[in-house]
Design an enzyme around this catalytic site. Structure first.
Site, short mmCIF file in Angstrom:
data_model
loop_
_atom_site.label_atom_id
_atom_site.label_comp_id
_atom_site.label_asym_id
_atom_site.label_seq_id
_atom_site.Cartn_x
_atom_site.Cartn_y
_atom_site.Cartn_z
N LYS A 1 -2.64 8.51 3.11
CA LYS A 1 -1.84 8.98 1.98
C LYS A 1 -1.26 10.38 2.19
O LYS A 1 -0.18 10.68 1.66
CB LYS A 1 -2.68 8.96 0.69
N THR B 1 -2.62 3.25 1.63
CA THR B 1 -3.99 3.49 1.19
C THR B 1 -4.70 4.35 2.22
O THR B 1 -4.10 4.81 3.20
CB THR B 1 -4.71 2.16 0.90
N SER C 1 -3.71 -6.63 -2.71
CA SER C 1 -2.31 -6.31 -3.00
C SER C 1 -1.33 -7.41 -2.58
O SER C 1 -0.40 -7.72 -3.33
CB SER C 1 -1.93 -4.98 -2.34
#
Length: 266
Positions: free
Chosen positions: A67, A63, A18
């Site tokens: 969550k 992640t 990411s």
């Protein structure tokens, strides 16, 4: 003007692509910001949330395994995240942290095979997002190992989508009718474990297998699926797709998705 901070929280998180993806997108669009991973153990969540607030982080992705738990620290969540009780994107709006869920819609944007019957393994945040965003003409059966949390997850899945959570030990009854099987657990993230074996995949008579985990090498789940002739896909397409939706929430402009795809697949 001070560079704005964005990021990802998770455990693990340092392996994530990411930062590479979002930093490339920010650079291309000349946004004065940086994106980095923050990895910490689950028992450090409260401390790390306070640290991120002190750093005035402008937005972050979430992640596993945070969550669901991150919701306790947010000032508000959107309708989808509230329904799922799962957040993968947090936006700082005038000092208030607002949670969103882009996982499910991001996932289905990557599926082009028009499946009719799906076996979804997992009952956590990512699995619920995929389930809640499914196309109307797709039937999804949700499976997980029986554990101390099974009954609680079963109640939540039932409330969310009026679907029964089924014991993973019974998945062989549905596999012959299944044309897509999805691993939405973290099994295989750090080792060569798999939730299914080759004999399970052979029951499918073709179709596809998707593992939302992405690693440089295929997970054991995907290796076994490929050995039986199934089409396989890892979580990179989902990563890019949900990441692009997060980017658009933060910056209110279209994400350069082709560049993001190229960068994570180098």
């Amino acid at each position: 003007m001070e560079q704005q901070l964005y990021g990802l929280i998770g455990f693990p998180a340092m392996h994530s692509k990411s930062p590479r993806m979002h930093n490339a997108a920010m650079k291309k669009l000349k946004i004065n910001a940086k994106y980095q991973a923050f990895e910490f153990s689950p028992d450090q969540l409260s401390i790390e949330v306070e640290r991120l607030k002190n750093m005035n982080i402008r937005g972050f992705n979430v992640t596993m395994p945070f969550k669901n738990r991150i919701i306790d620290y947010l000032d508000g969540i959107d309708e989808v995240a509230n329904k799922l009780q799962s957040v993968n994107t947090v936006q700082n709006v005038n000092g208030k942290w607002i949670g969103h869920s882009t996982d499910g819609s991001g996932f289905w944007k990557t599926i082009h095979s028009s499946p009719k019957t799906v076996a979804l393994i997992g009952s956590g945040g990512a699995a619920r997002s995929i389930l809640a965003s499914k196309p109307d003409d797709v039937t999804v059966h949700v499976f997980n190992h029986r554990s101390v949390r099974f009954e609680q997850h079963a109640k939540e899945i039932k409330k969310l989508m009026n679907i029964e959570l089924e014991d993973l030990a019974d998945i062989r009854t549905i596999l012959p009718k299944t044309d897509l099987v999805i691993n939405a657990t973290n099994v295989g993230m750090r080792d060569d474990a798999s939730v299914l074996d080759e004999a399970d995949f052979e029951l499918m008579n073709g179709g596809s297998a998707v593992d939302i985990i992405y690693r440089d090498q295929p997970t054991e789940f995907l290796r076994r699926a490929a050995a039986t002739g199934l089409q396989t896909k890892n979580g990179l397409d989902m990563l890019v797709s949900q990441g692009a939706l997060s980017f658009e929430i933060w910056f209110k402009q279209k994400a350069p998705i082709e560049l993001m795809n190229k960068v994570v697949k180098k």
